[in-house]
Motif scaffolding. Structure first.
Motif, PDB file in Angstrom:
ATOM      1  N   LEU A   1       0.923  -1.224   0.044  1.00 43.37           N
ATOM      2  CA  LEU A   1       0.027   0.013   0.128  1.00 43.37           C
ATOM      3  C   LEU A   1       0.847   1.207  -0.086  1.00 43.37           C
ATOM      4  CD1 LEU A   1      -3.073   0.570   0.066  1.00 43.37           C
ATOM      5  CD2 LEU A   1      -2.772   0.823   2.876  1.00 43.37           C
ATOM      6  N   ILE A   2       0.555   2.183  -0.950  1.00 38.93           N
ATOM      7  CA  ILE A   2       1.688   3.282  -0.971  1.00 38.93           C
ATOM      8  C   ILE A   2       0.549   4.634  -0.744  1.00 38.93           C
ATOM      9  CG2 ILE A   2       3.372   2.260  -2.639  1.00 38.93           C
ATOM     10  CD1 ILE A   2       1.948   3.813  -4.782  1.00 38.93           C
ATOM     11  N   SER A   3       1.335   5.616  -0.395  1.00 37.62           N
ATOM     12  CA  SER A   3       0.659   7.036  -0.398  1.00 37.62           C
ATOM     13  C   SER A   3       1.947   7.934  -0.938  1.00 37.62           C
ATOM     14  CB  SER A   3       0.190   7.439   0.933  1.00 37.62           C
ATOM     15  OG  SER A   3       1.151   7.567   1.889  1.00 37.62           O
ATOM     16  N   GLY A   4       1.269   8.884  -1.613  1.00 35.13           N
ATOM     17  CA  GLY A   4       2.004   9.976  -1.967  1.00 35.13           C
ATOM     18  C   GLY A   4       1.449  11.085  -2.903  1.00 35.13           C
ATOM     19  N   GLN A   5       2.282  11.849  -3.716  1.00 36.94           N
ATOM     20  CA  GLN A   5       1.597  13.031  -4.587  1.00 36.94           C
ATOM     21  C   GLN A   5       1.966  12.644  -6.068  1.00 36.94           C
ATOM     22  OE1 GLN A   5       3.844  13.863  -1.742  1.00 36.94           O
ATOM     23  NE2 GLN A   5       1.586  14.015  -0.673  1.00 36.94           N
TER      24      GLN A   5
ATOM     25  N   GLY B   1       5.214  17.650 -18.061  1.00 42.58           N
ATOM     26  CA  GLY B   1       4.844  17.578 -19.264  1.00 42.58           C
ATOM     27  C   GLY B   1       3.914  16.192 -19.406  1.00 42.58           C
ATOM     28  N   ASN B   2       4.157  15.208 -20.361  1.00 43.70           N
ATOM     29  CA  ASN B   2       3.602  14.072 -20.456  1.00 43.70           C
ATOM     30  C   ASN B   2       3.900  13.024 -19.348  1.00 43.70           C
ATOM     31  OD1 ASN B   2       1.944  15.011 -22.629  1.00 43.70           O
ATOM     32  ND2 ASN B   2       3.392  14.405 -24.149  1.00 43.70           N
ATOM     33  N   ASP B   3       5.104  13.246 -18.890  1.00 40.54           N
ATOM     34  CA  ASP B   3       5.373  12.367 -17.805  1.00 40.54           C
ATOM     35  C   ASP B   3       4.845  12.459 -16.635  1.00 40.54           C
ATOM     36  OD1 ASP B   3       7.444  11.153 -19.449  1.00 40.54           O
ATOM     37  OD2 ASP B   3       8.766  12.723 -18.760  1.00 40.54           O
ATOM     38  N   ILE B   4       4.498  11.439 -15.993  1.00 39.01           N
ATOM     39  CA  ILE B   4       3.802  11.340 -14.600  1.00 39.01           C
ATOM     40  C   ILE B   4       4.364  10.296 -13.577  1.00 39.01           C
ATOM     41  CG2 ILE B   4       1.887   9.753 -15.257  1.00 39.01           C
ATOM     42  CD1 ILE B   4       0.040  11.253 -13.414  1.00 39.01           C
ATOM     43  N   THR B   5       4.860  10.577 -12.341  1.00 37.80           N
ATOM     44  CA  THR B   5       5.303   9.729 -11.494  1.00 37.80           C
ATOM     45  C   THR B   5       4.486  10.054 -10.029  1.00 37.80           C
ATOM     46  OG1 THR B   5       6.788  11.221 -10.765  1.00 37.80           O
ATOM     47  CG2 THR B   5       7.519   9.609 -12.443  1.00 37.80           C
ATOM     48  N   ILE B   6       4.804   9.304  -9.159  1.00 37.71           N
ATOM     49  CA  ILE B   6       4.284   9.257  -7.794  1.00 37.71           C
ATOM     50  C   ILE B   6       5.578   9.726  -6.840  1.00 37.71           C
ATOM     51  CG2 ILE B   6       2.957   8.564  -5.691  1.00 37.71           C
ATOM     52  CD1 ILE B   6       1.210   6.768  -7.925  1.00 37.71           C
ATOM     53  N   GLU B   7       5.263  10.610  -6.173  1.00 39.60           N
ATOM     54  CA  GLU B   7       6.541  10.937  -4.995  1.00 39.60           C
ATOM     55  C   GLU B   7       5.916  10.203  -3.859  1.00 39.60           C
ATOM     56  OE1 GLU B   7       9.269  12.325  -5.101  1.00 39.60           O
ATOM     57  OE2 GLU B   7       9.176  13.017  -7.323  1.00 39.60           O
ATOM     58  N   ILE B   8       6.268   8.942  -3.377  1.00 37.83           N
ATOM     59  CA  ILE B   8       5.825   8.028  -2.429  1.00 37.83           C
ATOM     60  C   ILE B   8       6.313   8.783  -0.939  1.00 37.83           C
ATOM     61  CG2 ILE B   8       6.024   6.169  -1.456  1.00 37.83           C
ATOM     62  CD1 ILE B   8       4.467   6.143  -4.284  1.00 37.83           C
ATOM     63  N   ASP B   9       5.270   8.943  -0.052  1.00 43.06           N
ATOM     64  CA  ASP B   9       5.597   9.313   1.311  1.00 43.06           C
ATOM     65  C   ASP B   9       5.517   8.164   2.183  1.00 43.06           C
ATOM     66  OD1 ASP B   9       5.564  11.984   0.590  1.00 43.06           O
ATOM     67  OD2 ASP B   9       3.472  12.119   0.627  1.00 43.06           O
ATOM     68  N   GLY B  10       4.596   7.063   1.830  1.00 41.37           N
ATOM     69  CA  GLY B  10       4.533   6.036   2.736  1.00 41.37           C
ATOM     70  C   GLY B  10       4.408   4.810   1.914  1.00 41.37           C
ATOM     71  N   ILE B  11       4.934   3.807   2.601  1.00 46.84           N
ATOM     72  CA  ILE B  11       4.770   2.482   1.877  1.00 46.84           C
ATOM     73  C   ILE B  11       4.682   1.394   2.916  1.00 46.84           C
ATOM     74  CG2 ILE B  11       7.208   2.117   1.638  1.00 46.84           C
ATOM     75  CD1 ILE B  11       6.778   0.591  -1.036  1.00 46.84           C
ATOM     76  N   GLN B  12       3.855   0.484   2.740  1.00 50.25           N
ATOM     77  CA  GLN B  12       3.665  -0.772   3.766  1.00 50.25           C
ATOM     78  C   GLN B  12       3.389  -2.041   3.093  1.00 50.25           C
ATOM     79  OE1 GLN B  12       3.970  -0.399   7.107  1.00 50.25           O
ATOM     80  NE2 GLN B  12       3.734  -2.778   7.222  1.00 50.25           N
ATOM     81  N   LYS B  13       4.071  -2.741   3.668  1.00 47.38           N
ATOM     82  CA  LYS B  13       3.758  -4.238   2.885  1.00 47.38           C
ATOM     83  C   LYS B  13       2.444  -4.798   3.390  1.00 47.38           C
ATOM     84  CE  LYS B  13       7.278  -7.053   3.332  1.00 47.38           C
ATOM     85  NZ  LYS B  13       8.118  -8.476   3.609  1.00 47.38           N
ATOM     86  N   MET B  14       1.581  -5.204   2.544  1.00 40.82           N
ATOM     87  CA  MET B  14       0.149  -5.843   3.093  1.00 40.82           C
ATOM     88  C   MET B  14       0.242  -7.202   3.645  1.00 40.82           C
ATOM     89  SD  MET B  14      -2.342  -3.713   0.522  1.00 40.82           S
ATOM     90  CE  MET B  14      -3.620  -4.174   1.567  1.00 40.82           C
TER      91      MET B  14
END
Length: 121
Positions: free
Chosen positions: A99-103, A108-121
């Motif tokens: 489970l990830i959270s971020g912004q 431009g046409n590139d999109i990423t997520i800057e992850i603030d939190g990550i947890q193994k489920m």
């Protein structure tokens, strides 16, 4: 709907302390401090505006170098940026659902997520 209480959900997502955290298993809505965050699929995340808050569920399938990784769910793949401290000592393999959270970060046409939190489920 069946609900599963997760005591560490706020810490795992990097939102700070929370008192009544829940995950609804059918809809995958995460509640932190009584604010719902819907768990989104990659195909929907790719339509969001820059700096939108997202929560996603899937797999970190590949390390691309530095802090760039490939995140995958049933709808597709996208690049994510995960700073070293965000891993918080967790060992996560490509077969571990996370489970990830971020912004959203649009360039431009590139999109990423800057992850603030990550947890193994």
């Amino acid at each position: 709907m069946k609900k599963i209480s997760i005591l560490t959900i706020a810490a795992m997502l990097g939102f700070g302390a929370a008192s009544a955290e829940m995950i609804e298993s059918e809809t995958m809505t995460v509640y932190v401090n009584n604010v719902p965050y819907s768990v989104m699929e990659i195909e929907d995340i790719k339509t969001l505006n820059d700096n939108s808050m997202v929560v996603g569920r899937g797999y970190i399938t590949k390390h691309m170098g530095d802090e760039t990784y490939v995140f995958q769910d049933t709808t597709g793949t996208m690049m994510v940026e995960i700073d070293d401290e965000v891993w918080n000592g967790q060992y996560i393999t490509p077969t571990d659902m996370v489970l990830i959270s971020g912004q959203v970060d649009r360039d431009g046409n590139d999109i990423t997520i800057e992850i603030d939190g990550i947890q193994k489920m």
